[in-house]
Design a protein around this motif. Structure first.
Motif, PDB file in Angstrom:
ATOM      1  N   ILE A  12       0.856  -1.187   0.000  1.00  0.00           N
ATOM      2  CA  ILE A  12       0.000   0.000   0.000  1.00  0.00           C
ATOM      3  C   ILE A  12       0.892   1.238   0.000  1.00  0.00           C
ATOM      4  N   ARG A  13       0.624   2.144  -0.943  1.00  0.00           N
ATOM      5  CA  ARG A  13       1.406   3.377  -1.071  1.00  0.00           C
ATOM      6  C   ARG A  13       0.472   4.578  -1.084  1.00  0.00           C
ATOM      7  N   PRO A  14       0.977   5.749  -0.705  1.00  0.00           N
ATOM      8  CA  PRO A  14       0.143   6.958  -0.729  1.00  0.00           C
ATOM      9  C   PRO A  14      -0.141   7.402  -2.157  1.00  0.00           C
ATOM     10  N   PRO A  15      -1.117   8.309  -2.341  1.00  0.00           N
ATOM     11  CA  PRO A  15      -1.463   8.774  -3.688  1.00  0.00           C
ATOM     12  C   PRO A  15      -0.275   9.387  -4.416  1.00  0.00           C
ATOM     13  N   CYS A  16      -0.270   9.223  -5.741  1.00  0.00           N
ATOM     14  CA  CYS A  16       0.751   9.817  -6.599  1.00  0.00           C
ATOM     15  C   CYS A  16       0.125  10.061  -7.968  1.00  0.00           C
ATOM     16  N   PRO A  17       0.776  10.809  -8.866  1.00  0.00           N
ATOM     17  CA  PRO A  17       0.218  11.022 -10.209  1.00  0.00           C
ATOM     18  C   PRO A  17      -0.048   9.696 -10.920  1.00  0.00           C
TER      19      PRO A  17
END
Length: 378
Positions: free
Chosen positions: A256-261
């Protein structure tokens, strides 16, 4: 024209739609402004709004707006009306349920009254029919319909939902699909992705993340397949999803990763998965299709309108077995999945452009102003 867009949250696909529309209208010589919630979106929203400010002749105004109905709506509505009175726009375009309420209530603060335009964006239509929330929202929609000069639906699905639960509005209506910029159709960088599957979006059950986790467990236990998944996003159910991933012993497969483009995210995996239980016309599907990334998506909302003749590939929502089968098929036959993705890219390129979106909405405004003028004269 002087155009004021009213919406609540400067986040997600709705904000992207408003930003693209406002920028395109400004480029065509119109005076445009935005008014939205002051407490949502954080630093990223503020940066995007700041980048827009220089092109908006009517500026950006932020006032507190709550997500759910409440007493604070009175103050918010008065603030929107006061701002409209100062700017005297020709068009008040409300987006989403809250933006639609505030824009239509503010129209009489302008002299002569502005043409009130409303785009639902689907949110209030995601509640189960017959539920208390659905009854409240549909009642409000009926009461406000008579204050609306024009309805612009971003998908045929939302238009049909509106007709089913509110009724044909009686005023002019038009379906104008969301659009993409030409740059979004550029190929992704050629490199070996570290993951097999990608989900990008809000981490909540409405988006079907729990169904995707179920499908992964099923693939492992039934078929011995262990595809690597990256979930990119944040949301109210993130903690519950993390707990479920650990409980099912999937932590080695799921990151799980934070939002990115989104284009940065799309380069991370071979196949994009959109397991939603409900959608309107999601930008995430359009953007993945434009980039030529193989897609697995559910048959909900306006997604079949995006897929067009490829809609037969869509998966039943809330069905982990069907989703697991689609994942296994795509990963086993990546060459065929890439060929399908190329065909979908061409379909989206031909039918979903920002330029067409802006031109169609501006033409609709002209009709709305004529209706408003005729009504006021009568």
């Amino acid at each position: 024209m002087r155009i004021l867009h009213v919406f609540r949250a400067p986040v997600g696909g709705l904000f992207r739609h408003v930003a693209d529309l406002a920028r395109g209208q400004s480029e065509r010589g119109h005076e445009v402004g935005l008014i939205c919630d002051a407490r949502t979106g954080g630093a990223r929203a503020e940066a995007m709004l700041e980048a827009l400010r220089s092109s908006l002749a009517l500026g950006v105004k932020r006032v507190p707006m709550s997500r759910l109905p409440g007493f604070g709506d009175v103050a918010s509505s008065l603030a929107v009306a006061q701002h409209a009175r100062r700017l005297q726009p020709d068009i008040l375009h409300g987006h989403g349920a809250k933006g639609g309420v505030f824009a239509r209530l503010a129209r009489t603060a302008v002299r002569p009254p502005a043409a009130a335009v409303y785009t639902p964006h689907g949110g209030s239509f995601h509640y189960p029919p017959g539920s208390a929330a659905h009854i409240v929202y549909m009642t409000a929609e009926r009461l406000l319909a008579r204050r609306t000069a024009l309805f612009i639906f971003e998908s045929g699905f939302v238009r049909d939902q509106f007709h089913a639960f509110v009724g044909p509005p009686g005023q002019p209506e038009r379906v104008v699909h969301n659009g993409l910029a030409e740059s979004e159709f550029e190929p992704l960088p050629q490199r070996e992705p570290p993951f097999d599957l990608l989900f990008i979006g809000e981490l909540r059950k409405l988006k079907g993340v729990d169904v995707l986790i179920d499908a992964l467990a099923l693939l492992r236990d039934r078929d011995g397949l262990t595809p690597r998944l990256v979930l990119i996003g944040a949301g109210p159910d993130e903690t519950a999803f993390r707990t479920d991933i650990t409980r099912r012993d999937l932590a080695g497969q799921v990151t799980i990763r934070p939002p990115c483009p989104i284009r940065e995210a799309l380069a991370e995996a071979r196949v994009m998965v959109v397991p939603s239980r409900a959608e309107s016309l999601p930008y995430v599907v359009l953007e993945a299709a434009a980039a030529g990334r193989p897609l697995i998506a559910t048959r909900v909302g306006g997604i079949p309108e995006i897929f067009g003749p490829k809609a037969y590939q869509l998966v039943r929502p809330d069905d982990s077995a069907a989703l697991a089968e689609a994942i296994a098929d795509r990963l086993r036959h990546l060459d065929r999945a890439q060929a399908d993705a190329a065909e979908l890219r061409a379909q989206v390129h031909a039918n979903f452009s920002i330029s067409a979106m802006v031109e169609n909405i501006l033409a609709s405004y002209t009709a709305a102003r004529s209706v408003t003028f005729a009504v006021e004269q009568h």
